[in-house]
Write a protein that holds these residues in place. Structure first.
Motif, short mmCIF file in Angstrom:
data_model
loop_
_atom_site.label_atom_id
_atom_site.label_comp_id
_atom_site.label_asym_id
_atom_site.label_seq_id
_atom_site.Cartn_x
_atom_site.Cartn_y
_atom_site.Cartn_z
N GLY A 129 0.82 -1.21 0.00
CA GLY A 129 0.00 0.00 0.00
C GLY A 129 0.86 1.26 0.00
O GLY A 129 1.89 1.32 0.66
N ALA A 130 0.41 2.28 -0.75
CA ALA A 130 1.17 3.53 -0.83
C ALA A 130 0.23 4.71 -1.07
O ALA A 130 -0.84 4.56 -1.66
CB ALA A 130 2.21 3.45 -1.94
N THR A 160 10.09 3.57 -2.88
CA THR A 160 9.58 2.23 -2.59
C THR A 160 9.91 1.81 -1.17
O THR A 160 9.06 1.24 -0.46
CB THR A 160 10.18 1.22 -3.57
N ASN A 161 11.11 2.10 -0.74
CA ASN A 161 11.55 1.67 0.59
C ASN A 161 10.73 2.32 1.70
O ASN A 161 10.53 1.71 2.77
CB ASN A 161 13.03 2.02 0.78
N ILE A 162 10.24 3.52 1.48
CA ILE A 162 9.45 4.21 2.50
C ILE A 162 8.18 3.43 2.84
O ILE A 162 7.76 3.37 4.01
CB ILE A 162 9.10 5.64 2.03
N PHE A 163 7.58 2.79 1.83
CA PHE A 163 6.28 2.13 2.03
C PHE A 163 6.40 0.64 2.35
O PHE A 163 5.39 -0.06 2.39
CB PHE A 163 5.41 2.32 0.79
N VAL A 164 7.60 0.15 2.59
CA VAL A 164 7.75 -1.25 2.99
C VAL A 164 6.98 -1.47 4.28
O VAL A 164 7.15 -0.71 5.25
CB VAL A 164 9.24 -1.60 3.17
N PRO A 165 6.11 -2.48 4.35
CA PRO A 165 5.29 -2.69 5.55
C PRO A 165 6.11 -2.86 6.82
O PRO A 165 7.24 -3.35 6.80
CB PRO A 165 4.52 -3.98 5.21
N HIS A 170 6.00 3.91 6.78
CA HIS A 170 5.13 3.38 5.74
C HIS A 170 3.69 3.85 5.88
O HIS A 170 2.94 3.89 4.90
CB HIS A 170 5.17 1.84 5.74
N ASP A 171 3.28 4.22 7.09
CA ASP A 171 1.88 4.60 7.33
C ASP A 171 1.74 6.11 7.15
O ASP A 171 2.33 6.90 7.89
CB ASP A 171 1.46 4.20 8.74
N ALA A 183 8.67 14.98 2.67
CA ALA A 183 8.33 14.38 3.96
C ALA A 183 7.57 13.08 3.74
O ALA A 183 7.02 12.84 2.67
CB ALA A 183 7.50 15.34 4.82
N ALA A 184 7.56 12.24 4.78
CA ALA A 184 6.82 10.98 4.76
C ALA A 184 5.99 10.87 6.02
O ALA A 184 6.16 11.64 6.96
CB ALA A 184 7.79 9.80 4.64
N ALA A 185 5.08 9.89 6.03
CA ALA A 185 4.18 9.67 7.17
C ALA A 185 3.35 10.91 7.46
O ALA A 185 3.10 11.25 8.63
CB ALA A 185 4.97 9.24 8.40
#
Length: 274
Positions: A129-130, A160-165, A170-171, A183-185
């Protein structure tokens, strides 16, 4: 002859003075374009028009109120738009305020599209999921602050690596600006629309929500089905293959990268969610 020289010098000085002022205003407008500051400028013009009308009609109470707004307005602007002012000063300090980006914007666009499409295709095949939001004209600073700063160059591997479960980032959503993962999350507003299919989850609602309050493009990779979807301007397009996603990104991002005037009318493709 001396008088003519002085006159020529004065004309040259005035021309340089006007050119510098024009250039600074141009850069400031380009800097705040698509941000909340544009709405502020519109509000300032409305206040000035009201003040002129009240002066002509001798509306003393209105004049007193507007004068107080003018007196305290600059302080309120500094407080409310501190992030935008800080960003402008940072650009001046880096020298980017008066320089152009030497790298071809067409090359940057191709790299961005290629990285995103490859990453989404990889995650879709593996049911990862992304949620990926791409900033366009509307500033995403408020949503960036809800996540974890990355400020890394966009690559297929990093995205891709950011969303690895079961990893810390990833969330949530990744926010991209040009060729940078900012930014992520990040937390995005959930749509309250009753027309969204009940089979769609939180990622799709978040993607619809951000598309309703900004002009950002958001890509969703479903964890359950692996399908790739995309939202913009409150519209959801589902089940996109690699070619459709590429076309959609190019048609909607090209104007931001190369400023092509022929792409002002956005051409969306793909199957629209009913």
């Amino acid at each position: 002859m001396l008088g003519e020289g002085l006159n020529f010098y004065n004309l040259l000085r005035i021309a340089v003075d006007i050119t510098l002022v024009w250039y600074v205003f141009y850069k400031l407008i380009m800097l705040i374009r698509g941000t909340k500051a544009i709405q502020l400028l519109k509000g300032i013009f409305v206040v000035l028009i009201i003040y002129l009308i009240s002066h002509l009609l001798n509306l003393q109470t209105v004049q007193v109120m507007i004068e107080q707004v003018i007196v305290w307005g600059p302080l309120a602007i500094i407080i409310l738009f501190q992030p935008e002012l800080r960003r402008a000063l940072e650009q001046i300090g880096r020298g980017s305020f008066f320089t152009r980006n030497k790298k071809s914007k067409e090359e940057v666009l191709n790299q961005v599209i290629d990285s995103i499409v490859k990453s989404c295709n990889y995650m879709g095949k593996r049911r990862i999921g992304a949620l990926i939001t791409i900033e366009r004209d509307t500033n995403m600073g408020d949503f960036v602050e809800t996540g974890i700063p990355i400020h890394g160059q966009l690559t297929t591997q990093l995205l891709t690596n950011i969303f690895v479960p079961n990893t810390p980032l990833h969330d949530g959503a990744v926010i991209i600006k040009e060729n940078e993962i900012v930014a992520a999350a990040c937390y995005l507003p959930l749509s309250e629309s009753a027309f969204i299919s009940k089979e769609l989850g939180t990622r799709h609602r978040a993607a619809m929500g951000i598309s309703e309050v900004s002009d950002a493009i958001t890509i969703i990779v479903s964890e359950e089905t692996g399908q790739i979807s995309c939202t913009r301007s409150g519209e959801l397009h589902r089940d996109l293959d690699q070619d459709k996603l590429t076309d959609m990104l190019r048609n909607n991002l090209e104007a931001n990268f190369v400023k092509a005037p022929t792409l002002k009318n956005w051409n969306w493709r793909g199957k629209k969610d009913e």
